[in-house]
Design a protein around this motif. Structure first.
Motif, PDB file in Angstrom:
ATOM      1  N   LYS A 168     -20.484  74.999   0.291  1.00 17.16           N
ATOM      2  CA  LYS A 168     -18.942  75.098  -0.276  1.00 17.16           C
ATOM      3  C   LYS A 168     -18.245  76.492  -0.866  1.00 17.16           C
ATOM      4  CE  LYS A 168     -16.278  71.981  -2.668  1.00 17.16           C
ATOM      5  NZ  LYS A 168     -16.168  70.694  -3.348  1.00 17.16           N
ATOM      6  N   LEU A 169     -18.015  76.719  -0.862  1.00 19.64           N
ATOM      7  CA  LEU A 169     -17.403  78.008  -1.171  1.00 19.64           C
ATOM      8  C   LEU A 169     -15.998  77.921  -2.374  1.00 19.64           C
ATOM      9  CD1 LEU A 169     -17.448  81.122  -0.668  1.00 19.64           C
ATOM     10  CD2 LEU A 169     -15.115  81.247   0.679  1.00 19.64           C
ATOM     11  N   LYS A 170     -15.700  78.002  -3.153  1.00 15.77           N
ATOM     12  CA  LYS A 170     -15.666  77.030  -4.217  1.00 15.77           C
ATOM     13  C   LYS A 170     -14.703  78.585  -5.807  1.00 15.77           C
ATOM     14  CE  LYS A 170     -14.253  73.746  -7.071  1.00 15.77           C
ATOM     15  NZ  LYS A 170     -15.298  72.238  -8.531  1.00 15.77           N
ATOM     16  N   LEU A 171     -13.260  79.169  -4.865  1.00 11.91           N
ATOM     17  CA  LEU A 171     -12.872  79.879  -5.625  1.00 11.91           C
ATOM     18  C   LEU A 171     -12.810  79.621  -6.281  1.00 11.91           C
ATOM     19  CD1 LEU A 171     -10.377  80.941  -2.848  1.00 11.91           C
ATOM     20  CD2 LEU A 171     -13.512  81.786  -2.898  1.00 11.91           C
ATOM     21  N   VAL A 172     -12.870  81.249  -7.628  1.00  6.12           N
ATOM     22  CA  VAL A 172     -11.816  80.925  -8.758  1.00  6.12           C
ATOM     23  C   VAL A 172     -10.847  81.468  -9.209  1.00  6.12           C
ATOM     24  CG1 VAL A 172     -14.393  81.274 -10.096  1.00  6.12           C
ATOM     25  CG2 VAL A 172     -13.182  83.612  -9.770  1.00  6.12           C
ATOM     26  N   ASP A 173     -10.336  80.841 -10.007  1.00  3.51           N
ATOM     27  CA  ASP A 173      -8.502  80.496  -9.664  1.00  3.51           C
ATOM     28  C   ASP A 173      -8.023  81.975  -9.899  1.00  3.51           C
ATOM     29  OD1 ASP A 173      -7.756  78.522  -9.849  1.00  3.51           O
ATOM     30  OD2 ASP A 173      -8.119  77.730 -11.906  1.00  3.51           O
ATOM     31  N   SER A 174      -9.264  83.527 -11.371  1.00  8.78           N
ATOM     32  CA  SER A 174      -9.118  84.449 -11.092  1.00  8.78           C
ATOM     33  C   SER A 174     -10.238  85.383 -11.553  1.00  8.78           C
ATOM     34  CB  SER A 174      -7.727  84.541 -11.646  1.00  8.78           C
ATOM     35  OG  SER A 174      -7.494  85.894 -11.990  1.00  8.78           O
ATOM     36  N   THR A 175     -10.756  86.689 -11.087  1.00  9.66           N
ATOM     37  CA  THR A 175     -11.496  87.058 -11.824  1.00  9.66           C
ATOM     38  C   THR A 175     -10.983  87.736 -12.476  1.00  9.66           C
ATOM     39  OG1 THR A 175     -11.028  88.800  -9.721  1.00  9.66           O
ATOM     40  CG2 THR A 175     -13.251  87.516  -9.446  1.00  9.66           C
ATOM     41  N   TYR A 176     -10.049  88.131 -12.623  1.00 11.13           N
ATOM     42  CA  TYR A 176      -9.537  88.837 -13.967  1.00 11.13           C
ATOM     43  C   TYR A 176      -9.593  88.197 -15.245  1.00 11.13           C
ATOM     44  CZ  TYR A 176      -7.041  90.895  -9.799  1.00 11.13           C
ATOM     45  OH  TYR A 176      -7.335  91.527  -8.502  1.00 11.13           O
ATOM     46  N   PHE A 177      -9.548  86.363 -15.152  1.00  5.73           N
ATOM     47  CA  PHE A 177      -9.387  86.336 -15.871  1.00  5.73           C
ATOM     48  C   PHE A 177     -10.900  85.882 -16.902  1.00  5.73           C
ATOM     49  CE2 PHE A 177      -9.424  81.225 -18.234  1.00  5.73           C
ATOM     50  CZ  PHE A 177      -9.029  82.384 -19.230  1.00  5.73           C
ATOM     51  N   THR A 178     -11.676  86.745 -17.586  1.00  7.63           N
ATOM     52  CA  THR A 178     -12.991  86.617 -18.345  1.00  7.63           C
ATOM     53  C   THR A 178     -13.188  86.380 -19.755  1.00  7.63           C
ATOM     54  OG1 THR A 178     -12.139  89.105 -18.859  1.00  7.63           O
ATOM     55  CG2 THR A 178     -13.369  89.071 -16.882  1.00  7.63           C
ATOM     56  N   LEU A 179     -14.538  86.634 -20.160  1.00  9.92           N
ATOM     57  CA  LEU A 179     -14.225  85.885 -21.670  1.00  9.92           C
ATOM     58  C   LEU A 179     -13.849  86.676 -22.925  1.00  9.92           C
ATOM     59  CD1 LEU A 179     -18.079  83.996 -22.126  1.00  9.92           C
ATOM     60  CD2 LEU A 179     -15.568  83.249 -23.308  1.00  9.92           C
ATOM     61  N   PRO A 180     -14.057  88.189 -22.465  1.00  9.44           N
ATOM     62  CA  PRO A 180     -13.393  89.120 -23.076  1.00  9.44           C
ATOM     63  C   PRO A 180     -11.541  88.760 -22.909  1.00  9.44           C
ATOM     64  CG  PRO A 180     -15.048  90.959 -21.973  1.00  9.44           C
ATOM     65  CD  PRO A 180     -14.771  89.158 -21.741  1.00  9.44           C
ATOM     66  N   ALA A 181     -11.500  88.514 -21.552  1.00  5.13           N
ATOM     67  CA  ALA A 181      -9.920  88.573 -21.447  1.00  5.13           C
ATOM     68  C   ALA A 181      -9.427  87.596 -22.203  1.00  5.13           C
ATOM     69  CB  ALA A 181      -9.314  88.073 -19.918  1.00  5.13           C
ATOM     70  N   LEU A 182     -10.032  86.578 -22.479  1.00  6.28           N
ATOM     71  CA  LEU A 182      -9.858  85.056 -23.353  1.00  6.28           C
ATOM     72  C   LEU A 182      -9.637  85.383 -24.369  1.00  6.28           C
ATOM     73  CD1 LEU A 182      -9.353  81.618 -23.767  1.00  6.28           C
ATOM     74  CD2 LEU A 182     -11.377  81.746 -23.290  1.00  6.28           C
ATOM     75  N   ARG A 183     -10.322  85.851 -25.325  1.00  4.75           N
ATOM     76  CA  ARG A 183     -10.631  86.338 -26.735  1.00  4.75           C
ATOM     77  C   ARG A 183      -9.480  87.218 -26.850  1.00  4.75           C
ATOM     78  NH1 ARG A 183     -15.742  85.862 -29.464  1.00  4.75           N
ATOM     79  NH2 ARG A 183     -15.007  87.344 -30.538  1.00  4.75           N
ATOM     80  N   ASP A 184      -8.788  87.841 -26.305  1.00  3.36           N
ATOM     81  CA  ASP A 184      -7.813  88.573 -26.294  1.00  3.36           C
ATOM     82  C   ASP A 184      -6.500  88.675 -26.188  1.00  3.36           C
ATOM     83  OD1 ASP A 184      -9.520  91.248 -26.122  1.00  3.36           O
ATOM     84  OD2 ASP A 184      -8.958  91.697 -24.539  1.00  3.36           O
ATOM     85  N   ARG A 185      -6.015  87.684 -25.237  1.00  6.36           N
ATOM     86  CA  ARG A 185      -4.847  86.792 -24.892  1.00  6.36           C
ATOM     87  C   ARG A 185      -5.204  86.092 -26.256  1.00  6.36           C
ATOM     88  NH1 ARG A 185      -2.268  89.871 -23.015  1.00  6.36           N
ATOM     89  NH2 ARG A 185      -0.538  88.338 -23.513  1.00  6.36           N
TER      90      ARG A 185
END
Length: 359
Positions: A168-185
């Protein structure tokens, strides 16, 4: 622009883009892309390489080539996303593909004799493979069978990642949304919100970023198993559902002052602890994964505390997050030269392949 220069431009442009990303940049505004078969996909299916992917080969030189390409495909699978046609591949793997598989014309030496490599566009063929997976919404059964048949020889393919994408190919919402990006935002949108903001900033942040399909790597396994969560919540009540099989992982942010003399007793950035609800169906043997192993978690980002030092992931799969920074041997360039599959019969599709690589 040369072929090598074109790939370098794509990588640099995409690697720089997320620095200023906000919600729309992460997740897009419209509907997810739909991949449909086009002429270039039918052309790829007619190539010698594609036929060998489906049918396998007894040629040991071509087994190295197929093994290398299936290795690249496997490393892409967990982080494929639905925002655009770009996908993630480690720069060390891109470099290895260019040098060892024949994208670069001329002399090459990577621990072997100097050889004259043919101009076989490995990255264009890889694009065609990813398109096939996105069109079919799964890794073809024949490709998986070929990978299982040759991996005892090449020993470099992560079969678990291919099996996951085959079932089952389950796509993520965005590869740009990383843990470092979460902390920054979180810091920019919540901690640094000014007094003029009249809305509930935290609620708006949670609405924007929680309940997202993610694939986060560079994590360290602290423990896994039924008792793992109780060991690390330090006496707190275990979150509902976490009494079941789960894992606890840690992400350590980069400390820009690590190598500086610390006159002011500056504390390093706090780590993030990930409490992970694991699916019953896993594609690795959890009992054989040692504590301290570098891992990737793929699942649904469900909850976080108000300091973003603890997060909760549901419906999760664990994979080894392989470190290729020290270099990787995908295939012997001498073997690639002698493989009859390394012939460019994909002419005409390379310049218009959509998407590109991103670190």
């Amino acid at each position: 622009m040369s072929e090598m220069g074109r790939w370098l431009f794509i990588f640099i442009a995409l690697a720089a883009a997320p620095a200023l990303a906000q919600k729309e940049k992460f997740f897009g505004k419209g509907k997810p892309l739909v991949f449909r078969e086009e002429g270039r996909d039918r052309q790829f299916a007619k190539t010698k390489f594609a036929k060998a992917l489906a049918n396998g080969t007894d040629d040991p030189n071509c087994q190295q080539l197929l093994g290398a390409m299936l290795t690249l495909l496997a490393e892409i699978m967990p982080t494929l996303h639905q925002v655009d046609a770009n996908f993630v591949l480690d720069p060390a793997l891109i470099n290895a593909a260019q040098v060892q598989l024949g994208t670069v014309t001329g002399a090459a030496q990577v621990g072997y004799d100097v050889v004259q490599t043919p101009r076989w566009p490995a990255l264009d063929y890889l694009h065609a493979m990813v398109r096939r997976v996105l069109i079919d919404k799964r890794v073809p059964d024949e490709w998986l069978a070929t990978a299982e048949a040759i991996n005892p020889t090449v020993e470099i393919i992560d079969l678990g990642k291919l099996k996951m994408a085959n079932e089952k190919l389950k796509l993520v919402d965005s590869t740009y949304f990383t843990l470092p990006a979460l902390r920054d935002r979180y810091e920019i949108e919540f901690l640094r919100a000014n007094s003029a903001v009249t809305t509930d900033v935290l609620a708006a942040f949670r609405d924007a970023y929680l309940d997202r399909e993610v694939a986060w790597g560079d994590l360290t396994l602290l423990d896994t198993g039924v008792k793992a969560q109780k060991r690390f919540v330090k006496g707190k009540k275990v979150p509902p559902g976490m009494e079941e099989l789960g894992a606890v992982l840690q992400w350590t942010p980069f400390d820009p002052h690590k190598n500086e003399i610390n006159y002011f007793k500056r504390k390093p950035p706090p780590p993030v602890i990930l409490y992970v609800h694991l699916n019953a169906r896993q594609f690795i043997d959890l009992e054989r994964v040692p504590i301290g192993k570098r891992m990737l978690v793929k699942g649904r980002f469900w909850e976080m505390n108000q300091t973003v030092t603890e997060v909760e992931i549901k419906e999760a799969l664990l994979f080894e997050d392989r470190d290729f920074s020290a270099g990787v041997v995908l295939a012997d360039p001498n073997a690639v030269v002698q493989c009859p599959l390394a012939v460019n019969d994909l002419t005409g599709t390379a310049p218009v392949q959509p998407g590109g690589f991103r670190h």
